[in-house]
Design a protein around this motif. Structure first.
Motif, mmCIF file in Angstrom:
data_model
loop_
_atom_site.group_PDB
_atom_site.id
_atom_site.type_symbol
_atom_site.label_atom_id
_atom_site.label_comp_id
_atom_site.label_asym_id
_atom_site.label_seq_id
_atom_site.Cartn_x
_atom_site.Cartn_y
_atom_site.Cartn_z
ATOM 1 N N ASP A 1 -2.827 0.532 7.832
ATOM 2 C CA ASP A 1 -3.657 0.289 6.655
ATOM 3 C C ASP A 1 -3.729 -1.207 6.316
ATOM 4 O OD1 ASP A 1 -4.867 1.845 4.151
ATOM 5 O OD2 ASP A 1 -3.697 0.184 3.354
ATOM 6 N N MET B 1 5.444 9.251 0.631
ATOM 7 C CA MET B 1 4.790 9.564 1.905
ATOM 8 C C MET B 1 5.609 10.496 2.779
ATOM 9 S SD MET B 1 2.139 7.902 1.196
ATOM 10 C CE MET B 1 1.135 7.974 2.676
ATOM 11 N N SER C 1 2.142 0.972 5.059
ATOM 12 C CA SER C 1 1.531 1.272 6.355
ATOM 13 C C SER C 1 0.975 0.030 7.037
ATOM 14 C CB SER C 1 0.385 2.273 6.162
ATOM 15 O OG SER C 1 -0.439 2.291 7.316
ATOM 16 N N ASN D 1 0.850 -1.184 0.000
ATOM 17 C CA ASN D 1 0.000 0.000 0.000
ATOM 18 C C ASN D 1 0.891 1.241 0.000
ATOM 19 O OD1 ASN D 1 0.714 0.769 2.744
ATOM 20 N ND2 ASN D 1 -0.701 -0.787 3.505
ATOM 21 N N ALA D 2 0.302 2.410 -0.038
ATOM 22 C CA ALA D 2 1.096 3.641 -0.039
ATOM 23 C C ALA D 2 1.837 3.751 1.282
ATOM 24 C CB ALA D 2 0.186 4.849 -0.247
ATOM 25 N N GLY D 3 3.164 3.659 1.232
ATOM 26 C CA GLY D 3 3.984 3.818 2.425
ATOM 27 C C GLY D 3 4.235 2.571 3.238
ATOM 28 N N ALA E 1 -2.693 16.791 0.955
ATOM 29 C CA ALA E 1 -3.430 15.838 0.114
ATOM 30 C C ALA E 1 -4.899 16.228 0.002
ATOM 31 C CB ALA E 1 -3.291 14.426 0.682
ATOM 32 N N PHE F 1 -4.375 9.808 5.215
ATOM 33 C CA PHE F 1 -3.438 9.323 4.193
ATOM 34 C C PHE F 1 -2.193 8.687 4.800
ATOM 35 C CE2 PHE F 1 -5.978 12.318 1.604
ATOM 36 C CZ PHE F 1 -6.304 11.457 0.563
ATOM 37 N N LEU F 2 -2.003 8.862 6.106
ATOM 38 C CA LEU F 2 -0.911 8.209 6.841
ATOM 39 C C LEU F 2 0.493 8.509 6.291
ATOM 40 C CD1 LEU F 2 -2.727 4.741 7.200
ATOM 41 C CD2 LEU F 2 -2.434 6.420 9.033
ATOM 42 N N LEU G 1 -10.838 9.561 6.096
ATOM 43 C CA LEU G 1 -9.635 9.018 5.477
ATOM 44 C C LEU G 1 -8.352 9.743 5.887
ATOM 45 C CD1 LEU G 1 -9.755 7.453 1.989
ATOM 46 C CD2 LEU G 1 -7.625 8.370 2.859
ATOM 47 N N PHE H 1 4.587 14.921 1.922
ATOM 48 C CA PHE H 1 3.369 15.731 2.111
ATOM 49 C C PHE H 1 2.736 15.435 3.471
ATOM 50 C CE2 PHE H 1 1.769 11.708 0.506
ATOM 51 C CZ PHE H 1 0.563 11.534 1.162
#
Lengths: 170, 170
Positions: free
Chosen positions: A67, A94, A64, A60-62, A102, A125-126, A123, A97
């Motif tokens: 998540d 990640m 995480s 996943n993004a980062g 975001a 974004f972590l 939400l 920002f």
């Protein structure tokens, strides 16, 4: 059909024409899972030495852990894995920002209705400001969770997109 | 150090010793993302023809679009992707249980505190009873979301773990 879709079809034709591993079982043979980032510069199978059928790979993004918790619980409780290799990486988006940035981009590009959907889903974004610290925090999060028993081995790593190296952090 | 950790280290030594792609940029060069399952039997790079640096790869239990929404928004709004290839697969673990089964396993293995954590996080394991229908539903979910603009191309596929083939559903 888009060029990307055509590419999937031709890659599939080639891959399946020499495919010999249709016998592999559902549960990962080596009972571990790798959690890493969706970043385009990471090929987990080759960079981390994962043979087909051996491990779950969550991305996943980062990378995480928060998540990924749903997938981790399924991997461990329903499919028998007992080790987690968590890998974040240098140059991660990640690190660049914060949540409000975001939300601002979404509002500018997609409008107020999209921001309302973000807020309705609450939400996060972590993003994270420091790489090694984020690896440590995610490992701590997993160790503190009642959903990850103490019998699960957890280690945290950094993959360097510049060198192709993976080094252990914790 | 565990055997799995040793394997990561030796694979990394080998991979990085011939690594020549440290120059790749952060945003995916071909501006697309692949969303697929964490299943151990899937090697997205080879099965779907993804070259290093070309696409984000998001993986979770069942290739759930709902679960992946955070990563998808980051991919599109912050890193410029505009196409989604969603791939679920035959023999998926998510076809084999329902939420109450998973909650029961967690209670039996990890106890009441773990179930309390699941409930506090309102965790839905997002299983699905029918494969093709689940692909269609996830594509519909993405098309209906205000967070995915109409300019994003979305297609849904099934990967066959028995044959190595990927076929389009929608």
């Amino acid at each position: 059909m888009s060029a990307i879709q055509k590419n999937v079809e031709s890659a599939s034709e080639q891959y399946s024409s020499t495919f010999t591993q249709g016998h592999l079982a559902l549960p990962p043979a080596k009972k571990y899972l790798v959690l890493t980032c969706m970043d385009a510069r990471i090929d987990p199978a080759r960079a981390f030495g994962i043979e087909l059928g051996d491990a779950h790979v969550i991305r996943n993004a980062g990378a995480s852990a928060i998540d990924a918790l749903r997938s981790i619980v399924i991997s461990e409780q329903l499919l028998g894995t007992n080790e987690i290799i968590l890998v974040k990486h240098t140059g991660c988006g990640m690190l660049t920002f914060e949540n409000e940035d975001a939300y601002g981009v979404v509002e500018k590009n997609l409008g107020a209705e999209a921001v309302a959907e973000l807020k309705a889903k609450n939400l996060d974004f972590l993003p994270f400001p420091k790489l090694e610290e984020a690896v440590e925090k995610d490992v701590e999060f997993l160790k503190a969770s009642k959903l990850v028993p103490e019998s699960v081995t957890i280690s945290g790593w950094v993959y360097e997109v510049e060198t192709g190296k993976t080094r252990r952090v914790v």
